[in-house]
Each structure stands twice: as structure tokens, then as C-alpha cells.
Scaffold this motif. Structure first.
Motif, PDB file in Angstrom:
ATOM      1  N   VAL A 120       0.839  -1.195   0.000  1.00  0.00           N
ATOM      2  CA  VAL A 120       0.000   0.000   0.000  1.00  0.00           C
ATOM      3  C   VAL A 120       0.877   1.249   0.000  1.00  0.00           C
ATOM      4  O   VAL A 120       0.614   2.212  -0.719  1.00  0.00           O
ATOM      5  N   ALA A 121       1.954   1.231   0.778  1.00  0.00           N
ATOM      6  CA  ALA A 121       2.862   2.383   0.832  1.00  0.00           C
ATOM      7  C   ALA A 121       3.555   2.609  -0.510  1.00  0.00           C
ATOM      8  O   ALA A 121       3.911   3.744  -0.844  1.00  0.00           O
ATOM      9  N   ALA A 122       3.730   1.558  -1.290  1.00  0.00           N
ATOM     10  CA  ALA A 122       4.406   1.673  -2.579  1.00  0.00           C
ATOM     11  C   ALA A 122       3.484   2.166  -3.694  1.00  0.00           C
ATOM     12  O   ALA A 122       3.954   2.483  -4.784  1.00  0.00           O
ATOM     13  N   LEU A 123       2.194   2.219  -3.431  1.00  0.00           N
ATOM     14  CA  LEU A 123       1.258   2.708  -4.441  1.00  0.00           C
ATOM     15  C   LEU A 123       1.498   4.191  -4.712  1.00  0.00           C
ATOM     16  O   LEU A 123       1.933   4.926  -3.823  1.00  0.00           O
ATOM     17  N   PRO A 124       1.177   4.629  -5.926  1.00  0.00           N
ATOM     18  CA  PRO A 124       1.217   6.074  -6.180  1.00  0.00           C
ATOM     19  C   PRO A 124       0.244   6.778  -5.227  1.00  0.00           C
ATOM     20  O   PRO A 124      -0.769   6.203  -4.821  1.00  0.00           O
ATOM     21  N   ILE A 125       0.550   8.012  -4.892  1.00  0.00           N
ATOM     22  CA  ILE A 125      -0.231   8.741  -3.886  1.00  0.00           C
ATOM     23  C   ILE A 125      -1.716   8.790  -4.215  1.00  0.00           C
ATOM     24  O   ILE A 125      -2.557   8.654  -3.336  1.00  0.00           O
ATOM     25  N   ARG A 126      -2.060   8.944  -5.486  1.00  0.00           N
ATOM     26  CA  ARG A 126      -3.477   9.012  -5.880  1.00  0.00           C
ATOM     27  C   ARG A 126      -4.196   7.709  -5.548  1.00  0.00           C
ATOM     28  O   ARG A 126      -5.360   7.719  -5.147  1.00  0.00           O
ATOM     29  N   ASP A 127      -3.518   6.589  -5.729  1.00  0.00           N
ATOM     30  CA  ASP A 127      -4.123   5.296  -5.405  1.00  0.00           C
ATOM     31  C   ASP A 127      -4.118   5.053  -3.905  1.00  0.00           C
ATOM     32  O   ASP A 127      -5.084   4.547  -3.339  1.00  0.00           O
ATOM     33  N   ARG A 128      -3.016   5.399  -3.274  1.00  0.00           N
ATOM     34  CA  ARG A 128      -2.878   5.155  -1.835  1.00  0.00           C
ATOM     35  C   ARG A 128      -3.935   5.904  -1.043  1.00  0.00           C
ATOM     36  O   ARG A 128      -4.533   5.356  -0.115  1.00  0.00           O
ATOM     37  N   GLN A 177     -14.250   5.490  -7.657  1.00  0.00           N
ATOM     38  CA  GLN A 177     -14.423   4.055  -7.905  1.00  0.00           C
ATOM     39  C   GLN A 177     -13.404   3.543  -8.913  1.00  0.00           C
ATOM     40  O   GLN A 177     -12.861   2.441  -8.751  1.00  0.00           O
ATOM     41  N   ILE A 178     -13.125   4.318  -9.933  1.00  0.00           N
ATOM     42  CA  ILE A 178     -12.127   3.920 -10.926  1.00  0.00           C
ATOM     43  C   ILE A 178     -10.747   3.853 -10.280  1.00  0.00           C
ATOM     44  O   ILE A 178      -9.989   2.900 -10.514  1.00  0.00           O
ATOM     45  N   ARG A 179     -10.423   4.837  -9.468  1.00  0.00           N
ATOM     46  CA  ARG A 179      -9.125   4.833  -8.790  1.00  0.00           C
ATOM     47  C   ARG A 179      -8.999   3.647  -7.842  1.00  0.00           C
ATOM     48  O   ARG A 179      -7.934   3.018  -7.744  1.00  0.00           O
ATOM     49  N   LEU A 180     -10.086   3.302  -7.155  1.00  0.00           N
ATOM     50  CA  LEU A 180     -10.077   2.119  -6.286  1.00  0.00           C
ATOM     51  C   LEU A 180      -9.856   0.844  -7.091  1.00  0.00           C
ATOM     52  O   LEU A 180      -9.084  -0.033  -6.688  1.00  0.00           O
ATOM     53  N   HIS A 181     -10.535   0.743  -8.216  1.00  0.00           N
ATOM     54  CA  HIS A 181     -10.387  -0.438  -9.069  1.00  0.00           C
ATOM     55  C   HIS A 181      -8.940  -0.592  -9.535  1.00  0.00           C
ATOM     56  O   HIS A 181      -8.366  -1.686  -9.479  1.00  0.00           O
ATOM     57  N   ARG A 182      -8.354   0.495  -9.983  1.00  0.00           N
ATOM     58  CA  ARG A 182      -6.964   0.456 -10.447  1.00  0.00           C
ATOM     59  C   ARG A 182      -5.998   0.152  -9.301  1.00  0.00           C
ATOM     60  O   ARG A 182      -5.036  -0.598  -9.474  1.00  0.00           O
ATOM     61  N   ALA A 183      -6.267   0.712  -8.143  1.00  0.00           N
ATOM     62  CA  ALA A 183      -5.410   0.458  -6.983  1.00  0.00           C
ATOM     63  C   ALA A 183      -5.478  -1.005  -6.570  1.00  0.00           C
ATOM     64  O   ALA A 183      -4.458  -1.622  -6.247  1.00  0.00           O
ATOM     65  N   ARG A 184      -6.677  -1.579  -6.605  1.00  0.00           N
ATOM     66  CA  ARG A 184      -6.823  -3.005  -6.278  1.00  0.00           C
ATOM     67  C   ARG A 184      -6.035  -3.864  -7.253  1.00  0.00           C
ATOM     68  O   ARG A 184      -5.394  -4.846  -6.865  1.00  0.00           O
ATOM     69  N   GLY A 185      -6.085  -3.508  -8.520  1.00  0.00           N
ATOM     70  CA  GLY A 185      -5.323  -4.243  -9.533  1.00  0.00           C
ATOM     71  C   GLY A 185      -3.828  -4.160  -9.287  1.00  0.00           C
ATOM     72  O   GLY A 185      -3.110  -5.161  -9.399  1.00  0.00           O
ATOM     73  N   ARG A 186      -3.344  -2.979  -8.949  1.00  0.00           N
ATOM     74  CA  ARG A 186      -1.919  -2.816  -8.652  1.00  0.00           C
ATOM     75  C   ARG A 186      -1.535  -3.620  -7.411  1.00  0.00           C
ATOM     76  O   ARG A 186      -0.477  -4.265  -7.378  1.00  0.00           O
ATOM     77  N   LEU A 187      -2.377  -3.566  -6.381  1.00  0.00           N
ATOM     78  CA  LEU A 187      -2.102  -4.326  -5.164  1.00  0.00           C
ATOM     79  C   LEU A 187      -2.091  -5.824  -5.442  1.00  0.00           C
ATOM     80  O   LEU A 187      -1.241  -6.555  -4.920  1.00  0.00           O
ATOM     81  N   GLU A 188      -3.016  -6.268  -6.250  1.00  0.00           N
ATOM     82  CA  GLU A 188      -3.062  -7.686  -6.588  1.00  0.00           C
ATOM     83  C   GLU A 188      -1.782  -8.114  -7.289  1.00  0.00           C
ATOM     84  O   GLU A 188      -1.227  -9.166  -7.005  1.00  0.00           O
ATOM     85  N   GLY A 189      -1.290  -7.263  -8.179  1.00  0.00           N
ATOM     86  CA  GLY A 189      -0.035  -7.576  -8.854  1.00  0.00           C
ATOM     87  C   GLY A 189       1.139  -7.600  -7.897  1.00  0.00           C
ATOM     88  O   GLY A 189       2.008  -8.480  -7.977  1.00  0.00           O
ATOM     89  N   MET A 190       1.190  -6.652  -6.973  1.00  0.00           N
ATOM     90  CA  MET A 190       2.290  -6.596  -6.004  1.00  0.00           C
ATOM     91  C   MET A 190       2.233  -7.726  -4.996  1.00  0.00           C
ATOM     92  O   MET A 190       3.261  -8.179  -4.506  1.00  0.00           O
ATOM     93  N   LEU A 191       1.022  -8.174  -4.687  1.00  0.00           N
ATOM     94  CA  LEU A 191       0.847  -9.190  -3.650  1.00  0.00           C
ATOM     95  C   LEU A 191       0.511 -10.565  -4.221  1.00  0.00           C
ATOM     96  O   LEU A 191       0.027 -11.428  -3.509  1.00  0.00           O
TER      97      LEU A 191
END
Length: 99
Positions: free
Chosen positions: A43-51, A79-93
Motif C-alpha cells: 500500500v505504501a508503494a502505491l502512487p499517492i493518488r491510489d494510496r 471508484q475507478i481509482r479504487l479499481h486500479r489500486a486493487r489491480g496494482r495491489l493484486e499484482g504486487m501481492l
């Protein structure tokens, strides 16, 4: 609110199953701490907009409309930002979540 909680529980249960299957009972707390550390680091590694939307939505449990007001964005944009953030988190985790 119920869907959000269910999504979060599903994510944590997958992560815990992946680590819990190989862990002994005595190692379970250490594995949970490591999983929690990895999730926090991701979560800390996400871009600020996603975090910021992830923290407001999941940790502070604020509704999408309120997050939109706080960030000066529409509910759809949040909602779009949440969706993209979840995708990034899924990739990282992905190493934690084995399907």
C-alpha cells in the motif's frame, strides 16, 4: 458497506490461506505479521493518488461519495481509482494470493 467488508475479508482469507497452509501453529502469528507487513509495504508503494483512496476507503471506512468530496473528485472517479489500486495491489501481492 457489506460488499466492501466482504471484499476485504476475501482478500485477507486468500492471503492467510496461502501462508497458513504451510505454516505450523506456532509460526502462524509470525506469518500473519509478515503478511500484514507485506500488505502495508505494498500500500505504501502505491502512487499517492491510489494510496489515498485505498486508505480512506478500507482503513478509514469512508463511503465513496465522501471520499470524492474530500479529494475533489466525482464518485465515479473514486471508484475507478479504487479499481486500479486493487489491480496494482493484486499484482504486487500475487505471491501471497495463490489461487
Amino acid at each position: 458497506h457489506v460488499r466492501r467488508k466482504a471484499l476485504w475479508r476475501r482478500f485477507w482469507s486468500k492471503a492467510q490461506r496461502a501462508t497458513g497452509e504451510t505454516a505450523l501453529a506456532s509460526d502462524r502469528s509470525a506469518m500473519e505479521a509478515e503478511t500484514s507487513r507485506q500488505v502495508r509495504a505494498a500500500v505504501a508503494a502505491l502512487p499517492i493518488r491510489d494510496r489515498e483512496v485505498v486508505v480512506l476507503f478500507y482503513l478509514e471506512e469512508r463511503p465513496v461519495a465522501e471520499i470524492g468530496e474530500l479529494l475533489g473528485a466525482s464518485a465515479n472517479a473514486v471508484q475507478i481509482r479504487l479499481h486500479r489500486a486493487r489491480g496494482r495491489l493484486e499484482g504486487m501481492l500475487s505471491s501471497l494470493v495463490k489461487e
